[in-house]
Design an enzyme around this catalytic site. Sequence first.
Site, short mmCIF file in Angstrom:
data_model
loop_
_atom_site.label_atom_id
_atom_site.label_comp_id
_atom_site.label_asym_id
_atom_site.label_seq_id
_atom_site.Cartn_x
_atom_site.Cartn_y
_atom_site.Cartn_z
NE ARG A 94 0.04 -20.17 -37.89
CZ ARG A 94 -0.20 -21.39 -37.49
NH1 ARG A 94 -0.58 -21.88 -36.40
NH2 ARG A 94 0.15 -22.39 -38.33
NE ARG A 242 -0.13 -32.11 -40.74
CZ ARG A 242 0.26 -31.05 -40.32
NH1 ARG A 242 1.76 -30.65 -40.94
NH2 ARG A 242 -0.45 -30.23 -39.61
CD GLU A 384 6.09 -20.28 -36.64
OE1 GLU A 384 6.13 -21.21 -35.45
OE2 GLU A 384 5.18 -20.71 -37.43
#
Length: 399
Positions: A94, A242, A384
């Site tokens: 990744r 965030r 993923e």
Amino acid sequence: MYILVINAGSSSLKYQLFDMPSDKPLCSGLIERIGTDEAFIRHKILTSVPAQTIERKATIADHTAGLQQMVYLLSDAQIGIIHSADEIQAVGHRVVHGGERFAGATLITPAVKEAIKALFPLAPLHNPVNYKCIEIAEKTFPNARQIAIFDTAFHQTMPAYAFRYAIPEELYAEDGIRVYGFHGTSHKYVSEKASAWLGKPDAKLISLHLGNGCSITAVQAGKSIDTSMGFSPLAGLVMGTRSGDIDPAIIFHLVSNGYSPDEVNDLLNKQSGMQGLTGLNDMRDIRKALEAGNRAAALALDIYAYRIRKYIGAYAAVLNGLDALLFTAGVGENDSAMREQVCSSLDVLNIHLDSSKNSTSSSEIRDVSRAGAAVKILVIPTNEELEIAIQSFELLFPS
Ligand code: ADP
């Protein structure tokens, strides 16, 4: 063939070994707190029933030592899956940022490594560690082909009117300032699952990846046409720590009030979002606080859901239609109350959730929309690591 998937963070390393093309996971692992005497390894052997887990603390000085530990475990005489590192035929890495150069899985050559290096300024926390792990893996698995799968790649199909910011042109041309988008591997995986489930290759989809990081992507006929994260993963939805979208003038205000640029960066990336609003970043803890009557938690959940609903409206408009809304990642897959809150009062978009279907859980793809609803609401477990293995295999053996 054996494909090893490596997902490296600044102080962590996740890995998974797959037997391809059967998509069968053989073992997985996580090494945390690399660089300390308190590193932690969890290695799971998925071929035994039930899965066998080995957990231990260790001193792991750096990622090289981390990958060595992984090889010991993978090739251990008692519990190992392989006999030596030579049995690994491909390693899928990744890599967070592929800039405008990489729009798909890429065989790593010296030129590709240089390009990943050239992208360090765009992803200073991520690409250097990804690069380092590629170099270590080349030495550790000399017989394997090394493949890069970029988080940004899936979003390279976005049109210029979606990816450009309205700032002077030279900032794009010279500095590469534009929307890149992230979580691409997850959005690609779940949107392909959804298209297959719907039996509609040209489906119009809105994919919601709600984990610690959160992003939403509009997908048409298998292509990303817009996404909420931008030049960096800071933009868009409210996340664990965030802020997501804020007025950029807030940054100048903070700087003129004495914050340094690094402090603002830290504030918006690590101390904002649900953490900033509630003092908690884990959705399960926020739910417990809500149950205990915490009003900050109630407001934070409203802000989180409201931001998602605004983006759903925007993306339904840019798609000019909608076949399905997809929920994935930790919150999307598990937090039925958040799905309920997001989907409430979206009648204008033909989004109608079935509360009893929504309250069940499953590790398979499932539809939680009301019977006969025009827009399906699909909960799809993301994977993923498997997507990286699939893309690596397809690059080596195109179908
Ligand atoms: P990452 O972005 O690190 O891959 P995950 O996809 O694992 O993160 O998502 C982590 C988030 O999912 C956390 O906020 C966690 O609280 C949340 N989560 C996991 N399980 C549940 C659950 N059962 N209910 C609500 N939230 C959950």
